[in-house]
Design a protein around this motif. Structure first.
Motif, PDB file in Angstrom:
ATOM      1  N   ILE A 165      28.000  71.740  39.115  1.00  0.00           N
ATOM      2  CA  ILE A 165      27.866  73.234  39.226  1.00  0.00           C
ATOM      3  C   ILE A 165      27.220  73.641  37.866  1.00  0.00           C
ATOM      4  O   ILE A 165      26.225  74.131  37.680  1.00  0.00           O
ATOM      5  N   TYR A 166      27.730  73.232  36.727  1.00  0.00           N
ATOM      6  CA  TYR A 166      27.286  73.594  35.363  1.00  0.00           C
ATOM      7  C   TYR A 166      25.957  72.821  35.448  1.00  0.00           C
ATOM      8  O   TYR A 166      25.083  73.769  34.699  1.00  0.00           O
ATOM      9  N   TYR A 195      23.362  75.044  37.253  1.00  0.00           N
ATOM     10  CA  TYR A 195      23.108  76.311  36.848  1.00  0.00           C
ATOM     11  C   TYR A 195      22.080  76.084  35.322  1.00  0.00           C
ATOM     12  O   TYR A 195      21.081  76.753  35.427  1.00  0.00           O
ATOM     13  N   LYS A 196      22.342  75.193  34.572  1.00  0.00           N
ATOM     14  CA  LYS A 196      21.515  74.927  33.704  1.00  0.00           C
ATOM     15  C   LYS A 196      20.163  74.555  33.871  1.00  0.00           C
ATOM     16  O   LYS A 196      19.118  74.751  33.282  1.00  0.00           O
ATOM     17  N   GLU A 209      18.325  77.680  34.923  1.00  0.00           N
ATOM     18  CA  GLU A 209      18.030  78.247  33.656  1.00  0.00           C
ATOM     19  C   GLU A 209      16.718  77.817  32.998  1.00  0.00           C
ATOM     20  O   GLU A 209      15.863  78.449  32.383  1.00  0.00           O
ATOM     21  N   GLY A 217      14.566  82.157  39.680  1.00  0.00           N
ATOM     22  CA  GLY A 217      15.815  82.870  40.303  1.00  0.00           C
ATOM     23  C   GLY A 217      15.492  84.220  40.594  1.00  0.00           C
ATOM     24  O   GLY A 217      14.437  85.041  40.450  1.00  0.00           O
TER      25      GLY A 217
END
Length: 64
Positions: free
Chosen positions: A42-43, A46-47, A50, A55
């Protein structure tokens, strides 16, 4: 990213984990490797999003 902040976060996690074990209460995290790898996934997801800078603003899209 601050090395000092990272170390303090690790120390806090270690102390919290030790306290949970000492009190014999379950930890609020997956206790096995597959669950931990899911959190890491998940992390990383997300990165990645980003980093590529894509998004939508969900709250704006929903009108909130």
């Amino acid at each position: 990213m601050s090395t000092q902040l990272t170390f303090l976060a690790l120390l806090t996690g270690l102390l919290t984990g030790a306290l949970f074990r000492f009190l014999n209460i379950p930890i609020p995290a997956p206790p096995e490797l597959p669950g931990i790898m899911g959190i890491i996934g998940i992390y990383l997801g997300y990165k990645v999003i980003e980093h590529v800078d894509v998004g939508i603003d969900l709250l704006e899209t929903l009108g909130l």
